[in-house]
Design an enzyme around this catalytic site. Structure first.
Site, PDB file in Angstrom:
ATOM      1  N   ARG A  91      -5.059   5.708  53.065  1.00 48.24           N
ATOM      2  CA  ARG A  91      -4.052   5.019  53.883  1.00 48.24           C
ATOM      3  C   ARG A  91      -4.408   3.559  54.139  1.00 48.24           C
ATOM      4  NH1 ARG A  91      -3.574   9.267  58.643  1.00 48.24           N
ATOM      5  NH2 ARG A  91      -5.715   9.614  57.953  1.00 48.24           N
ATOM      6  N   HIS A 124      -1.351   9.202  49.540  1.00 54.56           N
ATOM      7  CA  HIS A 124      -0.396   8.675  50.524  1.00 54.56           C
ATOM      8  C   HIS A 124       0.511   7.624  49.890  1.00 54.56           C
ATOM      9  CE1 HIS A 124       1.275   7.609  54.338  1.00 54.56           C
ATOM     10  NE2 HIS A 124       0.855   6.374  54.228  1.00 54.56           N
ATOM     11  N   ASP A 161       9.190  10.461  59.294  1.00 51.14           N
ATOM     12  CA  ASP A 161       9.410   9.030  59.085  1.00 51.14           C
ATOM     13  C   ASP A 161      10.038   8.845  57.714  1.00 51.14           C
ATOM     14  OD1 ASP A 161       7.320   9.004  57.149  1.00 51.14           O
ATOM     15  OD2 ASP A 161       5.843   8.619  58.729  1.00 51.14           O
ATOM     16  N   LYS A 185      10.170   6.061  62.678  1.00 50.88           N
ATOM     17  CA  LYS A 185       8.882   6.091  63.401  1.00 50.88           C
ATOM     18  C   LYS A 185       8.301   4.687  63.503  1.00 50.88           C
ATOM     19  CE  LYS A 185       4.747   7.531  61.650  1.00 50.88           C
ATOM     20  NZ  LYS A 185       3.813   8.520  61.065  1.00 50.88           N
ATOM     21  N   ASP A 212       5.591  16.497  56.215  1.00 47.62           N
ATOM     22  CA  ASP A 212       4.908  15.203  56.112  1.00 47.62           C
ATOM     23  C   ASP A 212       3.798  15.324  55.080  1.00 47.62           C
ATOM     24  OD1 ASP A 212       4.384  12.565  56.624  1.00 47.62           O
ATOM     25  OD2 ASP A 212       3.860  12.838  58.727  1.00 47.62           O
TER      26      ASP A 212
HETATM   27  C1  R5P Z   1       1.938   8.172  57.758  1.00 47.35           C
HETATM   28  O1  R5P Z   1       2.680   7.380  57.189  1.00 47.35           O
HETATM   29  C2  R5P Z   1       1.691   9.544  57.224  1.00 47.35           C
HETATM   30  O2  R5P Z   1       2.717   9.948  56.371  1.00 47.35           O
HETATM   31  C3  R5P Z   1       1.539  10.551  58.340  1.00 47.35           C
HETATM   32  O3  R5P Z   1       2.748  10.582  59.083  1.00 47.35           O
HETATM   33  C4  R5P Z   1       0.415  10.194  59.249  1.00 47.35           C
HETATM   34  O4  R5P Z   1      -0.747   9.973  58.507  1.00 47.35           O
HETATM   35  C5  R5P Z   1       0.187  11.288  60.254  1.00 47.35           C
HETATM   36  O5  R5P Z   1      -0.818  10.864  61.113  1.00 47.35           O
HETATM   37  P1  R5P Z   1      -0.998  11.508  62.539  1.00 47.35           P
HETATM   38  O6  R5P Z   1      -1.109  12.984  62.369  1.00 47.35           O
HETATM   39  O7  R5P Z   1      -2.282  10.896  63.039  1.00 47.35           O
HETATM   40  O8  R5P Z   1       0.169  11.110  63.363  1.00 47.35           O
END
Ligand code: R5P
Length: 286
Positions: A91, A124, A161, A185, A212
Site C-alpha cells: 500500500r 493492492h 470504497d 470513503k 474489500d
Molecule cells: C484501502 O484502500 C484498502 O482497500 C482497504 O480498504 C484498507 O486497507 C483497509 O484498511 P483498514 O482495515 O485498516 O481500514
C-alpha cells in the site's frame, strides 16, 4: 521436478499447492538467534526448480523470503519462482509525504535480486508489478471469494470504497445473483480516521456482502457494517482477499454485528476459508 518451499507464514497454502500438483514440498527449518535474527534454511532441498511461497506479512517474513531464495540457490536451484500471496508494504506504492520511501518498490527490488520470476496474488495496486526487475504477473483470486456464500436473501454486494468496486462486481458475478453498490470513503492520513458516505441503495431486510481487498485494522469494514446495520440490513457478511486482521480487527467486526467474515489463505487466519491455490496454479501454468 519442482520443489515448493514455504516460508513460515505460508505453510497451509504451500500444502494446498502441492495437493494441486504444482510440485512436491520440502520441509524448511525456521530458526531464530538469541539476538532476534531469523535463519530459514532448506536442509533437504535438492532440485533445479524452486517455487518459494511467501506472504510477506511482517518484516521477519520478508527476511525469511530473502533467506530462502538464497538458500535454494546455494543448494543448486537454477530456476527460482517467487509466489507472493500477500505483498507486505504494497500500500506504500508512492511517497505520500516528502521524505517518505516508496516501500513497495524497495521490497520489490530486494525480492527481484534472487528470483527469475514473481507471481503476486491481487496486490493492492496492480502497478506494483512495475517495481520488480524480473517478469512479474498477477494471479487473481477475486472470483473465488463467493465460494462460501449461499442462500443470500436479495443480496447487495457493497464496496466500502470506490477502489473495491471491481472486486464487489466480480464477487457478485461469481455468486450469480444480486446488485452492486459502493460507499465513498475518506481517510485522514495522520489520524487514520475514516469517514464513510453510503449511497441511497435500499438495504433494509436485504443480505449485504461487503467486499474489500484487505481488512487491516478493520476500521473500514467495521464502519461499513455499522452503517448497514443502522439502516436495517439483514445479515451482513465481510469478505476480503487478504485478512491482515491486525490487533483487535476481528473483534471490531464482531462488535459491529457481522454475520460472518470470509477471507482467503493468502494470510493464514482462522477465517481463511477460501484457498487461492487454484488461482496460483493457473498463473504458474501461463
Ligand atoms: C484501502 O484502500 C484498502 O482497500 C482497504 O480498504 C484498507 O486497507 C483497509 O484498511 P483498514 O482495515 O485498516 O481500514
Amino acid at each position: 521436478m519442482t520443489t515448493i518451499v514455504p516460508t513460515s507464514t505460508t505453510q497451509s497454502l504451500a500444502a494446498s499447492l502441492a495437493t494441486a500438483g504444482v510440485g512436491s514440498l520440502t520441509v524448511p527449518t525456521y530458526d531464530r538467534f538469541a539476538d532476534g535474527e531469523t535463519l530459514a534454511a532448506v536442509p533437504e532441498f535438492d532440485d533445479d526448480h524452486a517455487i518459494i511461497v511467501a506472504s510477506t506479512v511482517d518484516n521477519d517474513a520478508h527476511v525469511e523470503l530473502l533467506q530462502l531464495q538464497d538458500a535454494v540457490r546455494e543448494a543448486g536451484a537454477s530456476d527460482v519462482t517467487t509466489v507472493i500471496p500477500y505483498l507486505g508494504y504494497g500500500r506504500q506504492d508512492t511517497a505520500f509525504k516528502a521524505g517518505q520511501p516508496v516501500s513497495a518498490r524497495a521490497v520489490a527490488r530486494a525480492i527481484s535480486t534472487n528470483t527469475d520470476r514473481v507471481v503476486l496474488v491481487d496486490p493492492h495496486e496492480a502497478g506494483v508489478t512495475d517495481f520488480f526487475d524480473v517478469p512479474t504477473t498477477i494471479a487473481s483470486a477475486a472470483g473465488l471469494l463467493a465460494e462460501p456464500l449461499a442462500d443470500l436473501d436479495n443480496p447487495l454486494f457493497v464496496a466500502p470504497d470506490a477502489g473495491a468496486i471491481d472486486l464487489a462486481e466480480t464477487t457478485r458475478d461469481a455468486y450469480g445473483d444480486g446488485a452492486v453498490d459502493y460507499f465513498e470513503k475518506e481517510r485522514d492520513y495522520d489520524t487514520g480516521e475514516i469517514e464513510l458516505t453510503p449511497s441511497d441503495a435500499p438495504v433494509a431486510g436485504r443480505d449485504v456482502v461487503v467486499v474489500d481487498d484487505i481488512i487491516a485494522t478493520g476500521g473500514t469494514m467495521s464502519g461499513a457494517i455499522e452503517v448497514l446495520n443502522d439502516r436495517g440490513a439483514g445479515r451482513v457478511y465481510a469478505c476480503c482477499l487478504h485478512p491482515v486482521l491486525a490487533g483487535a480487527a476481528r473483534t471490531k467486526l464482531a462488535a459491529a454485528g457481522v454475520e460472518r467474515v470470509v477471507g482467503t489463505d493468502t494470510i493464514e487466519r482462522p477465517i481463511s476459508d477460501v484457498s487461492v491455490a487454484p488461482a496460483i496454479a493457473d498463473a504458474l501454468d501461463e
